[in-house]
Design an enzyme around this catalytic site. Sequence first.
Site, PDB file in Angstrom:
ATOM      1  N   GLY A  79      43.465  43.113  40.538  1.00 19.58           N
ATOM      2  CA  GLY A  79      43.343  44.370  39.996  1.00 19.58           C
ATOM      3  C   GLY A  79      41.975  44.450  39.559  1.00 19.58           C
ATOM      4  O   GLY A  79      41.307  45.284  39.586  1.00 19.58           O
ATOM      5  N   ARG A 138      49.053  28.487  37.126  1.00 20.20           N
ATOM      6  CA  ARG A 138      48.984  26.618  36.575  1.00 20.20           C
ATOM      7  C   ARG A 138      50.396  25.505  36.646  1.00 20.20           C
ATOM      8  O   ARG A 138      50.663  25.121  35.589  1.00 20.20           O
ATOM      9  CB  ARG A 138      49.772  26.980  34.904  1.00 20.20           C
ATOM     10  CG  ARG A 138      48.176  28.787  34.557  1.00 20.20           C
ATOM     11  CD  ARG A 138      48.378  29.258  33.880  1.00 20.20           C
ATOM     12  NE  ARG A 138      47.526  30.880  33.522  1.00 20.20           N
ATOM     13  CZ  ARG A 138      47.980  31.476  32.463  1.00 20.20           C
ATOM     14  NH1 ARG A 138      48.682  31.227  31.760  1.00 20.20           N
ATOM     15  NH2 ARG A 138      47.450  33.054  32.839  1.00 20.20           N
ATOM     16  N   VAL A 187      52.024  45.343  37.384  1.00 21.36           N
ATOM     17  CA  VAL A 187      52.991  45.642  38.865  1.00 21.36           C
ATOM     18  C   VAL A 187      54.210  46.975  38.030  1.00 21.36           C
ATOM     19  O   VAL A 187      53.955  47.686  39.233  1.00 21.36           O
ATOM     20  CB  VAL A 187      54.436  44.027  38.015  1.00 21.36           C
ATOM     21  CG1 VAL A 187      55.659  44.630  39.170  1.00 21.36           C
ATOM     22  CG2 VAL A 187      53.323  43.540  38.766  1.00 21.36           C
ATOM     23  N   ALA A 188      54.072  46.983  36.655  1.00 18.36           N
ATOM     24  CA  ALA A 188      55.234  48.041  36.589  1.00 18.36           C
ATOM     25  C   ALA A 188      54.347  49.479  37.297  1.00 18.36           C
ATOM     26  O   ALA A 188      55.004  50.292  37.447  1.00 18.36           O
ATOM     27  CB  ALA A 188      55.442  48.145  35.005  1.00 18.36           C
ATOM     28  N   LYS A 189      53.060  49.198  36.437  1.00 22.86           N
ATOM     29  CA  LYS A 189      51.767  50.697  36.973  1.00 22.86           C
ATOM     30  C   LYS A 189      52.405  51.291  38.731  1.00 22.86           C
ATOM     31  O   LYS A 189      52.445  52.148  39.368  1.00 22.86           O
ATOM     32  CB  LYS A 189      50.231  50.568  36.496  1.00 22.86           C
ATOM     33  CG  LYS A 189      51.114  50.626  35.273  1.00 22.86           C
ATOM     34  CD  LYS A 189      49.433  50.934  34.964  1.00 22.86           C
ATOM     35  CE  LYS A 189      49.193  50.575  33.104  1.00 22.86           C
ATOM     36  NZ  LYS A 189      47.980  51.178  32.471  1.00 22.86           N
ATOM     37  N   ASP A 244      19.531  50.549  -8.070  1.00 22.95           N
ATOM     38  CA  ASP A 244      20.582  50.284  -8.313  1.00 22.95           C
ATOM     39  C   ASP A 244      20.955  48.770  -8.580  1.00 22.95           C
ATOM     40  O   ASP A 244      20.029  47.104  -7.767  1.00 22.95           O
ATOM     41  CB  ASP A 244      21.270  50.246  -6.617  1.00 22.95           C
ATOM     42  CG  ASP A 244      22.643  50.224  -6.939  1.00 22.95           C
ATOM     43  OD1 ASP A 244      23.487  50.594  -7.489  1.00 22.95           O
ATOM     44  OD2 ASP A 244      23.169  49.403  -5.893  1.00 22.95           O
TER      45      ASP A 244
HETATM   46  C1  GDG Z   1      46.956  39.598  32.987  1.00 24.04           C
HETATM   47  C2  GDG Z   1      47.994  39.033  32.069  1.00 24.04           C
HETATM   48  C3  GDG Z   1      47.108  42.484  32.143  1.00 24.04           C
HETATM   49  C4  GDG Z   1      51.388  39.205  41.628  1.00 24.04           C
HETATM   50  N1  GDG Z   1      51.692  38.833  42.743  1.00 24.04           N
HETATM   51  C5  GDG Z   1      51.609  39.119  43.804  1.00 24.04           C
HETATM   52  C6  GDG Z   1      50.132  39.813  43.706  1.00 24.04           C
HETATM   53  N2  GDG Z   1      50.142  40.057  42.316  1.00 24.04           N
HETATM   54  C7  GDG Z   1      49.459  40.970  41.628  1.00 24.04           C
HETATM   55  C8  GDG Z   1      49.706  41.880  41.336  1.00 24.04           C
HETATM   56  C9  GDG Z   1      49.374  42.193  40.291  1.00 24.04           C
HETATM   57  C10 GDG Z   1      49.020  41.195  39.279  1.00 24.04           C
HETATM   58  O1  GDG Z   1      49.180  40.061  40.737  1.00 24.04           O
HETATM   59  C11 GDG Z   1      49.679  40.657  38.190  1.00 24.04           C
HETATM   60  O2  GDG Z   1      49.167  41.389  37.743  1.00 24.04           O
HETATM   61  P1  GDG Z   1      50.099  41.466  35.574  1.00 24.04           P
HETATM   62  O3  GDG Z   1      49.365  42.161  34.785  1.00 24.04           O
HETATM   63  O4  GDG Z   1      51.638  41.761  36.239  1.00 24.04           O
HETATM   64  O5  GDG Z   1      50.018  40.506  35.029  1.00 24.04           O
HETATM   65  P2  GDG Z   1      49.188  38.500  34.935  1.00 24.04           P
HETATM   66  O6  GDG Z   1      48.523  38.275  36.196  1.00 24.04           O
HETATM   67  O7  GDG Z   1      49.492  37.671  33.666  1.00 24.04           O
HETATM   68  O8  GDG Z   1      47.528  39.754  34.082  1.00 24.04           O
HETATM   69  C12 GDG Z   1      48.921  40.929  32.246  1.00 24.04           C
HETATM   70  C13 GDG Z   1      46.422  41.777  33.655  1.00 24.04           C
HETATM   71  O9  GDG Z   1      45.764  40.309  33.170  1.00 24.04           O
HETATM   72  C14 GDG Z   1      45.639  42.694  33.705  1.00 24.04           C
HETATM   73  O10 GDG Z   1      45.139  43.191  32.204  1.00 24.04           O
HETATM   74  O11 GDG Z   1      48.145  43.092  32.992  1.00 24.04           O
HETATM   75  O12 GDG Z   1      49.194  41.399  30.891  1.00 24.04           O
HETATM   76  O13 GDG Z   1      48.896  38.739  31.238  1.00 24.04           O
HETATM   77  O14 GDG Z   1      48.073  43.680  40.396  1.00 24.04           O
HETATM   78  O15 GDG Z   1      49.983  42.699  42.101  1.00 24.04           O
HETATM   79  N3  GDG Z   1      49.763  40.691  44.591  1.00 24.04           N
HETATM   80  C15 GDG Z   1      49.683  39.915  45.953  1.00 24.04           C
HETATM   81  N4  GDG Z   1      50.425  39.647  46.484  1.00 24.04           N
HETATM   82  C16 GDG Z   1      51.455  38.812  44.971  1.00 24.04           C
HETATM   83  O16 GDG Z   1      52.601  37.884  46.090  1.00 24.04           O
HETATM   84  N5  GDG Z   1      48.269  40.074  47.170  1.00 24.04           N
END
Ligand code: GDG
Length: 747
Positions: A30, A321, A387-389, A508
């Site tokens: 992202g 990891r 992912v939620a978004k 002062d």
């Molecule tokens: C850290 C923080 C924060 C996942 N599986 C696949 C895939 N993804 C992509 C998702 C999403 C990203 O990976 C995961 O982002 P998250 O935010 O859910 O989690 P973290 O990796 O832990 O990220 C987190 C983030 O940084 C940003 O600041 O939100 O809290 O821990 O974009 O779509 N993408 C593809 N294949 C997959 O199998 N292409």
Amino acid sequence: MGKVIIASNRLPLNIQITEDGLTVTPSVGGLATGLKPVHQQTGSVWIGWTGLPEDEVPPERQQQIDELLVSEQCGSVWMDHEEIERVYYGFSNETLWPLFHYFMEYVRFDPENWAAYKRVNERFADAIAEQAEPGDTIWIHDYQLLLVPALVRERVPDAAIGFFLHIPFPSFEVFRTLPWRSEILEGMLGADLIGFHTHNYTRHFLSSVRRLLGYDVQEHRVHLPRRIAHADSFPLGIDYQHFHQTAVQHAERTRREQSDIQKALDRFLAAREDLRLVLSIDRLDYTKGIANRLRAFERFLERYPQYVGNVSLIMLTVPSRSAVPQYQRMKSEVDELVGRINGEYASIDWHPVHYFYRSLPFDQLVDLYTTCDIALLTPIRDGMNLVAKEYIASRYNKRGVLILSEMAGAANEMSEALLINPNDADDIADALHEALTMPETEQIERNFILQDRLERYDIKKWSQDFRDSLKNVHAAQQRFLSRKLDPSELTELASAFGEAESRILFLDYDGTLVGFRSQPEKAAPDPELYAMLDQLAGMPNTRLVLISGRDKGSFDRWFGNKPYTLVCEHGVWTRPAGGEWQQADGLETDWKPAVRQVLELFTDRTPGSLIEEKDYGLAWHYRKADPELGTMRANELKDRLNFSLSGQNLEVLYGHKVVEVKNAGINKGRAGMRVLEDGKEAFVLAVGDDWTDETLFEALPDRAHTIKVGMQNSFAKANLESPAEVRAMLQALTGSTVEGTAFAGGA
Ligand code: GDG
């Protein structure tokens, strides 16, 4: 306009070394996508690690890679095998990651890992400084680079530096356990602007700064000795249109154009008309609550047996990891739980859990988002959770339900989702039931609001918002620095002082001539200060006025035999040089017992605070109290006093960590003007740090030179940063050179 230098642990691309040479593929994360437009601007550069160990790549290959990176507007920071172990797996992922996510039991404190982390952060700072030119913006990302902002500030003092933390910032009680806590905070404070996903993380950070470093924090500002740093929340968005439009296009595909996964899902759903799919996607990480989710899904099947055979969980878990021991243990736990649930509930034509331990290409990810009726995301702690978004953005027909952990940063902006406590299996089971029975109209209503919000504050908006704020903060900083008395202005001041026939200096004491002490009685003048004040007071036609809020007892002890004019209690008492103490007119003390009672109550309830009795005033000091409690109590006291003093001829002053009640109409401005009399002196100088000094700055005639100590706005014409600089300035007035003093250090 300068370029943007982005720095993050990993570069936004992957490099493979093949037999034919090097191949580069863009990374799909992202952040990489979101910052792409910024990165593509002419001249911009992204600094990070390629993911390759330095000692496994021959030097000539390294050179080739570095050249290739230049053509991709990137710069590399290399780490060898041991550094990857110590810095990436070690300090970043075995110390900071678990600590910042409240997994105290997983945290390792290893001084050698810390030493390596510092070394690699220095290397990042060198690489950034090498690229930096005046006017550039430097934007540093995440927990692997916490020390880099201050290290860059050392190398490029005037740079506009922003820092963004992608994971939570923990509460002070957790953060304080880190042996290197102060260095980490100082590292982050090197930035002008420090960004977090949520207000709570910002609050936790500011609370640690205040308690561990003792800096004054006002709203979002941290008052450092030489600068002000800002901390604020900027909730990271996603590339909304990319997800939404891909979902729309996928819905219009012919069967032949569909991905294999879409075909398989459609076949699966066609065979079982009543089948409902629940989706979860995350990296295999203990913070994501994967085991909790499986246990809750099991509870759901127990509690709501009507769904057995009709609802399946599709769980995509991306390897992550895997060299860290906790991740290996968790993988076994998840494998076991999936086996147990499937073993217990599966039938020939239905599996409760479909578990994939791999990553999928973007298109297939969107297929999962669009096909599953419910997303179940249960992190135990999560900075944001993109992912939620992404799930909501992909619901092009606005149907579908998001169940989201309240411990994810995203929950702050997504209150229309079903929010659950990830440790409460019953709560999750009930939410699944609610989601499965939610009317479509309600789903549409909720998703309409969610989509609208995500579309507006998308990743481009986020990145723009952060950079605009950084620009404003940096500009304000520069404006302040331009108010600072510089060496040439000091030379002018010194010659005006030297040429004047007569002079008067209003100084002062606390915070101006001496730094603040936690015990005010210990702030006695040192021999160097006496010598300098004596020298000033001994100059021909020069009056030295010490003007303070202090009680006259202390000043009598310290300066009773000195040829200075003394003004105490903000003007209640005045003693001309060589004369007797005189009291201002119309002062009363009969109000003191009632006010003392109120102050005593606050003192009892605020450990560390104390009451100071003055002849015509009562002051409540909270400098030694817990900073947050002290500020809160000071506000309560303000309300209480405003109420109980109304109609009386009294005034409440709010100084630096002190609330003072005194007779109305007494202030340094009036007292100063009385001392000045008909204003005969040609050269007038006033220096002070507190807002009580503002009355003096405002009252003095236009010709007066007025100097505020500290970074706040002021009626004064110029600023200095610290008592050390004030002393250097006074020294310069006595004719000494400026060189070699604190003043020469500059900003
Ligand atoms: C850290 C923080 C924060 C996942 N599986 C696949 C895939 N993804 C992509 C998702 C999403 C990203 O990976 C995961 O982002 P998250 O935010 O859910 O989690 P973290 O990796 O832990 O990220 C987190 C983030 O940084 C940003 O600041 O939100 O809290 O821990 O974009 O779509 N993408 C593809 N294949 C997959 O199998 N292409």
